[in-house]
Motif scaffolding. Structure first.
Motif, PDB file in Angstrom:
ATOM      1  N   ASP A 100      18.876  -5.366 -11.752  1.00  0.00           N
ATOM      2  CA  ASP A 100      18.237  -5.704 -13.025  1.00  0.00           C
ATOM      3  C   ASP A 100      17.075  -4.756 -13.279  1.00  0.00           C
ATOM      4  N   LEU A 101      16.905  -4.388 -14.536  1.00  0.00           N
ATOM      5  CA  LEU A 101      15.771  -3.574 -14.958  1.00  0.00           C
ATOM      6  C   LEU A 101      15.180  -4.245 -16.187  1.00  0.00           C
ATOM      7  N   SER A 102      13.890  -4.484 -16.158  1.00  0.00           N
ATOM      8  CA  SER A 102      13.240  -5.152 -17.287  1.00  0.00           C
ATOM      9  C   SER A 102      12.094  -4.297 -17.824  1.00  0.00           C
ATOM     10  N   TYR A 103      11.812  -4.525 -19.101  1.00  0.00           N
ATOM     11  CA  TYR A 103      10.701  -3.839 -19.763  1.00  0.00           C
ATOM     12  C   TYR A 103       9.926  -4.877 -20.558  1.00  0.00           C
ATOM     13  N   ASN A 104       8.611  -4.904 -20.394  1.00  0.00           N
ATOM     14  CA  ASN A 104       7.760  -5.898 -21.045  1.00  0.00           C
ATOM     15  C   ASN A 104       6.869  -5.246 -22.096  1.00  0.00           C
ATOM     16  N   ILE A 105       6.757  -5.904 -23.243  1.00  0.00           N
ATOM     17  CA  ILE A 105       5.852  -5.469 -24.305  1.00  0.00           C
ATOM     18  C   ILE A 105       4.825  -6.574 -24.513  1.00  0.00           C
ATOM     19  N   PRO A 106       3.543  -6.311 -24.250  1.00  0.00           N
ATOM     20  CA  PRO A 106       2.526  -7.344 -24.481  1.00  0.00           C
ATOM     21  C   PRO A 106       2.391  -7.619 -25.984  1.00  0.00           C
ATOM     22  N   THR A 107       2.456  -8.893 -26.359  1.00  0.00           N
ATOM     23  CA  THR A 107       2.297  -9.268 -27.771  1.00  0.00           C
ATOM     24  C   THR A 107       0.920  -9.860 -28.042  1.00  0.00           C
ATOM     25  N   SER A 108       0.265 -10.347 -27.000  1.00  0.00           N
ATOM     26  CA  SER A 108      -1.115 -10.840 -27.098  1.00  0.00           C
ATOM     27  C   SER A 108      -1.701 -10.830 -25.688  1.00  0.00           C
ATOM     28  N   GLU A 109      -2.845 -11.427 -25.499  1.00  0.00           N
ATOM     29  CA  GLU A 109      -3.462 -11.458 -24.175  1.00  0.00           C
ATOM     30  C   GLU A 109      -2.694 -12.355 -23.212  1.00  0.00           C
ATOM     31  N   THR A 110      -2.007 -13.353 -23.739  1.00  0.00           N
ATOM     32  CA  THR A 110      -1.315 -14.316 -22.873  1.00  0.00           C
ATOM     33  C   THR A 110       0.204 -14.250 -22.960  1.00  0.00           C
ATOM     34  N   PHE A 111       0.766 -13.587 -23.957  1.00  0.00           N
ATOM     35  CA  PHE A 111       2.217 -13.560 -24.143  1.00  0.00           C
ATOM     36  C   PHE A 111       2.766 -12.142 -24.082  1.00  0.00           C
ATOM     37  N   LYS A 112       4.044 -12.054 -23.738  1.00  0.00           N
ATOM     38  CA  LYS A 112       4.731 -10.760 -23.716  1.00  0.00           C
ATOM     39  C   LYS A 112       6.183 -10.964 -24.133  1.00  0.00           C
ATOM     40  N   LEU A 113       6.782  -9.895 -24.593  1.00  0.00           N
ATOM     41  CA  LEU A 113       8.190  -9.883 -24.973  1.00  0.00           C
ATOM     42  C   LEU A 113       8.928  -9.050 -23.933  1.00  0.00           C
ATOM     43  N   ALA A 114       9.934  -9.626 -23.292  1.00  0.00           N
ATOM     44  CA  ALA A 114      10.626  -8.938 -22.196  1.00  0.00           C
ATOM     45  C   ALA A 114      12.072  -8.661 -22.567  1.00  0.00           C
ATOM     46  N   PHE A 115      12.542  -7.465 -22.228  1.00  0.00           N
ATOM     47  CA  PHE A 115      13.927  -7.054 -22.407  1.00  0.00           C
ATOM     48  C   PHE A 115      14.498  -6.728 -21.037  1.00  0.00           C
ATOM     49  N   GLY A 116      15.777  -6.952 -20.853  1.00  0.00           N
ATOM     50  CA  GLY A 116      16.366  -6.643 -19.560  1.00  0.00           C
ATOM     51  C   GLY A 116      17.789  -6.160 -19.683  1.00  0.00           C
ATOM     52  N   ILE A 117      18.197  -5.391 -18.693  1.00  0.00           N
ATOM     53  CA  ILE A 117      19.578  -4.921 -18.618  1.00  0.00           C
ATOM     54  C   ILE A 117      20.048  -5.145 -17.180  1.00  0.00           C
ATOM     55  N   LYS A 118      21.303  -5.561 -17.053  1.00  0.00           N
ATOM     56  CA  LYS A 118      21.863  -5.894 -15.736  1.00  0.00           C
ATOM     57  C   LYS A 118      23.124  -5.060 -15.520  1.00  0.00           C
ATOM     58  N   GLY A 119      23.182  -4.400 -14.370  1.00  0.00           N
ATOM     59  CA  GLY A 119      24.389  -3.699 -13.940  1.00  0.00           C
ATOM     60  C   GLY A 119      25.013  -4.479 -12.791  1.00  0.00           C
ATOM     61  N   THR A 120      26.306  -4.770 -12.869  1.00  0.00           N
ATOM     62  CA  THR A 120      26.942  -5.655 -11.897  1.00  0.00           C
ATOM     63  C   THR A 120      28.245  -5.079 -11.380  1.00  0.00           C
ATOM     64  N   VAL A 121      28.464  -5.247 -10.083  1.00  0.00           N
ATOM     65  CA  VAL A 121      29.756  -4.963  -9.454  1.00  0.00           C
ATOM     66  C   VAL A 121      30.296  -6.311  -9.005  1.00  0.00           C
ATOM     67  N   ASN A 122      31.513  -6.620  -9.420  1.00  0.00           N
ATOM     68  CA  ASN A 122      32.108  -7.917  -9.135  1.00  0.00           C
ATOM     69  C   ASN A 122      33.379  -7.709  -8.320  1.00  0.00           C
ATOM     70  N   LEU A 123      33.422  -8.261  -7.107  1.00  0.00           N
ATOM     71  CA  LEU A 123      34.590  -8.161  -6.238  1.00  0.00           C
ATOM     72  C   LEU A 123      35.232  -9.532  -6.147  1.00  0.00           C
ATOM     73  N   PHE A 124      36.461  -9.648  -6.656  1.00  0.00           N
ATOM     74  CA  PHE A 124      37.151 -10.930  -6.717  1.00  0.00           C
ATOM     75  C   PHE A 124      38.402 -10.859  -5.849  1.00  0.00           C
ATOM     76  N   ASN A 125      38.593 -11.874  -4.999  1.00  0.00           N
ATOM     77  CA  ASN A 125      39.733 -11.891  -4.097  1.00  0.00           C
ATOM     78  C   ASN A 125      40.339 -13.285  -4.073  1.00  0.00           C
ATOM     79  N   VAL A 126      41.669 -13.360  -4.059  1.00  0.00           N
ATOM     80  CA  VAL A 126      42.373 -14.632  -3.945  1.00  0.00           C
ATOM     81  C   VAL A 126      43.280 -14.553  -2.725  1.00  0.00           C
ATOM     82  N   ASP A 127      43.142 -15.519  -1.825  1.00  0.00           N
ATOM     83  CA  ASP A 127      43.994 -15.619  -0.644  1.00  0.00           C
ATOM     84  C   ASP A 127      45.118 -16.606  -0.969  1.00  0.00           C
ATOM     85  N   PHE A 128      46.281 -16.083  -1.327  1.00  0.00           N
ATOM     86  CA  PHE A 128      47.399 -16.930  -1.742  1.00  0.00           C
ATOM     87  C   PHE A 128      47.958 -17.749  -0.580  1.00  0.00           C
TER      88      PHE A 128
END
Length: 146
Positions: A100-128
């Motif tokens: 995950d990578l996030s970027y925050n933009i302060p909107t006031s002294e107490t609040f911020k706006l956060a954006f994020g991007i997620k890169g995922t590798v998914n390994l799926f296996n079924v044992d029949f």
């Protein structure tokens, strides 16, 4: 005139279907790093999470989920996180590795706006071999005997 088939094709391929069971979390408040990539680094300290969930204890193929997440700020506005998820449900095993990578933009002294991007590798296996056949005439059961 040629634009209509192009728009129709775009709408046709833009829908995604998922047939697998997604990992279930009982408590969202403990799994924010796995669900929301904008959460990475939001606590302003190095944070780690280790969690195990076991549902329907004693039943064959009962869901089991293991989670490990680590996230930290890289500066005042950027955060980085890694998470590993292992989910077992019946004959299927799913391992997910995410960054995950996030970027925050302060909107006031107490609040911020956060954006994020997620890169995922998914390994799926079924044992029949874990499946139980209830019909001797099942085509899948016949192909396994050959």
């Amino acid at each position: 005139m040629k634009l209509k088939p192009l728009i129709f094709g775009f709408f046709l391929i833009s829908f995604v279907g998922n047939a697998q069971q997604e990992a279930q979390f009982t408590q969202y408040m403990y799994n924010t790093a796995n669900i929301n990539p904008a959460y990475a680094g939001s606590r302003a300290v190095l944070s780690a999470l280790l969690m195990h969930r076991n549902q329907w204890v004693g039943l064959d193929g009962a869901p089991k989920t293991n989670t490990f997440a680590l996230h930290t700020p890289l500066g005042e506005k950027v955060g980085l996180g890694v998470s590993i998820l292992n989910d077992e449900l019946g004959p299927s095993t799913e391992n997910t590795f995410s960054v995950d990578l996030s970027y925050n933009i302060p909107t006031s002294e107490t609040f911020k706006l956060a954006f994020g991007i997620k890169g995922t590798v998914n390994l799926f296996n079924v044992d029949f071999n874990k499946l139980k056949s209830f019909s001797q005439n099942d085509a899948l059961h016949q192909s396994q005997k050959c």
